[in-house]
Design a protein around this motif. Structure first.
Motif, PDB file in Angstrom:
ATOM      1  N   PHE A 180      65.546  75.054  12.529  1.00 19.72           N
ATOM      2  CA  PHE A 180      66.155  75.192  11.271  1.00 19.72           C
ATOM      3  C   PHE A 180      65.427  75.559  10.183  1.00 19.72           C
ATOM      4  N   ASP A 181      64.322  75.051   9.832  1.00 14.78           N
ATOM      5  CA  ASP A 181      63.454  75.411   8.771  1.00 14.78           C
ATOM      6  C   ASP A 181      63.184  76.693   8.984  1.00 14.78           C
ATOM      7  N   PRO A 200      68.740  57.804  17.015  1.00 17.61           N
ATOM      8  CA  PRO A 200      67.963  58.811  16.839  1.00 17.61           C
ATOM      9  C   PRO A 200      68.603  59.901  15.940  1.00 17.61           C
ATOM     10  N   GLU A 201      70.329  59.876  16.115  1.00 18.88           N
ATOM     11  CA  GLU A 201      70.910  60.959  15.307  1.00 18.88           C
ATOM     12  C   GLU A 201      70.966  60.367  13.782  1.00 18.88           C
ATOM     13  N   ASN A 202      70.677  59.197  13.647  1.00 19.15           N
ATOM     14  CA  ASN A 202      70.841  58.677  12.179  1.00 19.15           C
ATOM     15  C   ASN A 202      69.744  59.022  11.475  1.00 19.15           C
ATOM     16  N   SER A 203      68.601  58.749  12.303  1.00 20.12           N
ATOM     17  CA  SER A 203      67.172  59.021  11.810  1.00 20.12           C
ATOM     18  C   SER A 203      67.165  60.696  11.549  1.00 20.12           C
ATOM     19  N   PHE A 204      67.672  61.329  12.331  1.00 29.18           N
ATOM     20  CA  PHE A 204      67.467  62.888  12.195  1.00 29.18           C
ATOM     21  C   PHE A 204      68.232  63.336  11.036  1.00 29.18           C
ATOM     22  N   VAL A 205      69.242  62.593  10.501  1.00 31.71           N
ATOM     23  CA  VAL A 205      69.842  63.333   9.397  1.00 31.71           C
ATOM     24  C   VAL A 205      68.865  62.782   7.894  1.00 31.71           C
ATOM     25  N   GLN A 210      65.127  65.220   4.036  1.00 33.01           N
ATOM     26  CA  GLN A 210      63.978  65.404   3.156  1.00 33.01           C
ATOM     27  C   GLN A 210      63.623  66.977   3.178  1.00 33.01           C
ATOM     28  N   ARG A 211      63.999  67.842   4.141  1.00 30.04           N
ATOM     29  CA  ARG A 211      63.499  69.237   3.789  1.00 30.04           C
ATOM     30  C   ARG A 211      64.885  70.096   3.270  1.00 30.04           C
ATOM     31  N   THR A 232      68.328  75.513   2.132  1.00 34.40           N
ATOM     32  CA  THR A 232      66.714  75.096   1.770  1.00 34.40           C
ATOM     33  C   THR A 232      66.647  74.405   0.313  1.00 34.40           C
ATOM     34  N   LYS A 233      65.388  73.802   0.148  1.00 40.96           N
ATOM     35  CA  LYS A 233      65.091  73.061  -0.790  1.00 40.96           C
ATOM     36  C   LYS A 233      64.003  74.007  -1.594  1.00 40.96           C
TER      37      LYS A 233
END
Length: 245
Positions: A180-181, A200-205, A210-211, A232-233
């Motif tokens: 993605f990045d 794991p899906e929740n933590s991935f979000v 953050q990115r 993107t940020k």
């Protein structure tokens, strides 16, 4: 009084969500007569789309998240205009999102792992031939470092990155994040639908947030699916109004 009003509003939102979920799922139909080949039908862009699944491959089964993303693309085509846009789909699976995006006028690069490509290519060609302005490109992609090799940023710029149900309990979430990045440049928008199953899906979000800037477009609790828009940020990127133009 406020409690009653709040409850009424919650009930109304629940009814709206349930109605939207029902509308989306109603786009799927099954053949009235079984033939030699098993398929499922979907209606998008006023066309019948026939999808062949491969039940022995996890990635070659069509999950509801793809229908949610396709519904959004079709019903919001004015704001998210795919005509002549460069689009890449990650984890294309059976190809429904690629097909609908192509029907909406996009130049689509459809990617997945090699063992899925045969079925993916069959579905895409079957449903886009003589129907679309651009013939979709179906190609393999391993997430992670290969994304930079296959799609150098200097020569490959995508307007949209599409993904449906690519986040689940597998060991390649960091590689997916890096992909993605890499693919998301200054004017790229990510439209990503996911079904929540495990932690794991929740933590991935949260790590994704953050990115990237992250906006929730749909929340469908009855399907356990959310649809996000992200960008993107990095400095100099456009906001929603400019990027969606």
């Amino acid at each position: 009084m406020e409690t009653q009003q709040s409850k009424a509003m919650d009930d109304s939102e629940t009814e709206q969500e349930a109605g939207l979920a029902e509308t989306i799922m109603a786009r799927r139909f099954y053949p009235s007569v079984l033939g030699s080949e098993a398929w499922e039908g979907y209606t998008f862009s006023d066309l019948e789309i026939r999808i062949k699944e491969s039940t022995d491959l996890y990635g070659a089964v069509l999950w509801p998240s793809a229908m949610v993303l396709c519904h959004f693309l079709e019903t919001n085509r004015d704001e998210y205009n795919l005509t002549d846009k460069n689009v890449i789909e990650l984890g294309a699976g059976t190809g429904l999102v690629t097909i609908v995006s192509s029907l909406l006028g996009a130049k689509v690069t459809s990617t997945d792992l090699p063992d899925v490509l045969g079925n993916l290519r069959y579905n895409v060609m079957r449903n886009t031939k003589n129907r679309c302005k651009y013939i979709p490109l179906v190609t393999e992609l391993f997430w992670g470092p290969e994304a930079e090799q296959r799609f150098p940023r200097a020569t490959h710029c995508f307007d949209y990155i599409l993904a449906a149900d690519v986040v689940y309990a597998h060991p390649y979430l960091e590689e997916l994040m890096d992909t993605f990045d890499h693919l998301c440049q200054a004017n790229t928008q990510i439209l990503w639908a996911m079904r929540f199953r495990l932690d794991p899906e929740n933590s991935f979000v949260e790590r994704f947030r953050q990115r990237f800037h992250l906006e929730e477009l749909y929340d469908l609790p009855s399907l356990r699916i959310k649809l996000y828009r992200a960008w993107t940020k990095a400095e100099g990127t456009k906001g929603r109004g400019e990027a969606a133009a």
